[in-house]
Design a protein around this motif. Sequence first.
Motif: not given
Length: 855
Positions: A184-188, A190-193, A710-718
């Motif tokens: 769920l928090i993977n960057p790919v 977490s940025k999806s619709v 914190d991991k969710m924010i980091a995931a969306q930033a990276e």
Amino acid sequence: MSSNGTDTSDIANAATASTATFLTALVFNAIVFGVEIALFTLLRPYFKAIYEPRTYVPAPSKRIQPLSSSLFLWPLAVYKADYNDIIKANGMDAYFFVRFLRMMTKILLPIWIISWAVLLPITGVNTQVDDHKGLDRLIFGNVAPDQTVRYAAHIILVWFFTAWIFYNIKVEMANFIIKRQQYLINPVHSKSVQANTLLVTGIPSKYLSKEALTTLFSELPGGVKRIFINRDLKELPDIYDRRLDACNKLEGAETKLLSIASKLGKDSSSEEAAGAVPRDKRPTHKLGFLGLFGQKVDSIDWAREEIRATTKLLDEGRAKIEDHSDTTYPPLNSAFIMFHNQLAVHLGKQILLHHEPYRMAGRHIEISPEDVIWSNLAMNPYEMKVRMVISYAATAALIIFWAIPVSFVGIVSNVYTLCATASWLAWICTLPKVVLGIIAGILPPVALAVLMMLLPIVLRMLAKFEGIPQHSGLELSLMTRYFIFQVIHSFLIVTISAGIVASLNGIINNPTSVPTLLAQNLPTASTFFLTYVILQGLSGTAGGFLQIVSLVIYYVKLFILGSTPRSIWGIKYGARSVTWGTTFPGISLLVVIAFGYMIIAPIMNGLACATFFAFYMLYKYLFLWQFQQPTDTGGLFFPKAIQHIFVGMYVQQVCLCALFFLVRDQNGKAACVPEGALMVVLIIFTAFYHMLINNSYHPLISALPLSLVDKMIAAQAENDDDLLPRRSETNHSQTKLRPSHRYGDSVEMVERRSEKSQDSSSKKGQAEEVDFLYSEPMAERQRKETEYGFAHPAASRPQRIVWLPLAQGSAASLSKAEAKECHEAGVAVSLVDAEMNEKGKVDISGPPPDLVREE
């Protein structure tokens, strides 16, 4: 000889015949297994489209290395393949399904070894009951009345096996939570619709505006990005479907016209295009029922006009939607709220949104546009409650009335006892032994499988009637309903009916012996389930590898239906998939059967372990080399499957508890009361552990906890995928995902596309002509698809591009002329990546010009 003596002898012979039934089923299914695996081994290298489509069909990032260059070493390659690769190749649902099979193999392996080493000698050596022979010497009821002390082994092992199962459930649930949260928090993701949208139903009219909803949800972190309020579009969805049908009709008619022209060999310039094919040879159809009645029209002219007319109607309707003062299409009581922050979605899922009962109570996360059931977004909360009650009442009624045919199957499985007990059926026993073996050992499992195939259609309709707004939600609901059916009809009723038939003669002659007879004869129903497990483990898995139906249908479709570029793409490159709502319960039923007979008939443990391992190999292969799942819930089917394991344990423990209490010694007294009491304690302990597991993990299954913010924010930033569960880099998997050519399955296809792209690029800048060979970049298609968001297709999507082939030879100019006429009629059309040779055969070198997919 008395009648009682004769009847007893007949029953004994009937019981002994169960061994012949088992052996018949084993030999038959082993032969089928061998033949199908041999055919698969020989056919696999020559039919990549069926057996290894994932080496070239999916997006390049999800393609896989070929299975094995060796003809006979493919089993070793499948065994060595890393099942963790399934996550990136096919998603979390497929991964956890295969992991569930692996878990069951792991659970049953030591149980198999220990139970065979302990229980088979306990029940089969130096003890005999009622002349039991063959398999009946290896069941629970074969312990002699003067040796009931042997049942101590059964009670010790059932406690030991239960503790082992508990341990594996704990380990697997902990692993599931970690893997799901990482997903769920993977960057790919977490940025999806899908990850940033919340569907809310039951919204009061006061909040049915973008301004009101934005204000309400603005308190959540990051605020609202976009809002899609669902509307009652009335006739627009039907108009949209009409346009889609017209596009299909136009593609078929135009392709047929070009094929006729190619075969006639007529040269046609742009000016002569209309006369290239005689008028009486142009494609036509009738407008009436099924195209058999009504007015006969020119298919091309009709389709162009239909597309133009429906597009105009859709544009007019969409203009009214944009006009906020127009009330033609009023808002429904549901909306999609898209947030800037993934955390806001999960907070919105867990907090109370309204102060009145049932208002804004329906909240759904992890929902994608293609997963939406648009027709289920208009129900008010009270209507949904009533529909849910009706839906489950109908399901219960179906369970009750379905008992009649399933009970008959159970009776047939015990045909030897039946014909010995009922004199008017005695003629059955005169049939050849092979025929009797087929009737008793093969036909019942096959008939049961056919009966179960009819249920999912009805159950899925009931789930949709309930108002579930997601297709994946339908599958989750179907999984529960279908599993209930499977357990009741494919296990309990078959067991009870078979046991009653086996005990019928004794019950009639001595009604007071009911408890003892049931305790001794119910285990004999295991023969049916042994044959059922053999059917699944041998014929079922081998058929899954061979895919003979898919192989035949593929070429039949290609020959009969493969006329247009789009149909050829669908046949050649349309990935096959499984429906979890029916696939998981079929496996869960095997769990219940294996657990139910784990102690009663320990011979089951070896067969079940081998069957689960065979299914593990099969589905690992299918999800790595064949199937492509269209949607993914992140593994939500797995926790439901864990609940099914508990059902299997309850069935096992209740049956054993009853059997222990029914055991009698040589004096007719209860001999296993302590064992029965210990089973009662075990049932209570299992229920407590069940509640503990649910209370511990259920809150973590769907929503993300605040501790991961914190991991969710980091995931969306990276923009890396280090958090995605995947195999270790040191594990040299045989199935490593590999880059490949962008389209198709050969270098020639890529080269042809490149040549056409160069040809089309040379024409750019000629504003007076439309370039029908131009293909919009995939990144631009993805951007547009994202912009549509959760707007209903009828209210947002443009006309699907009509995809025509570029004819070669004399009919080449006709292709361009037809495309130009379509364009002038207001129809979007393309000739990219599709060709027709001079014989009228269509071939493609790329995907449809309107396809949106990951690259």
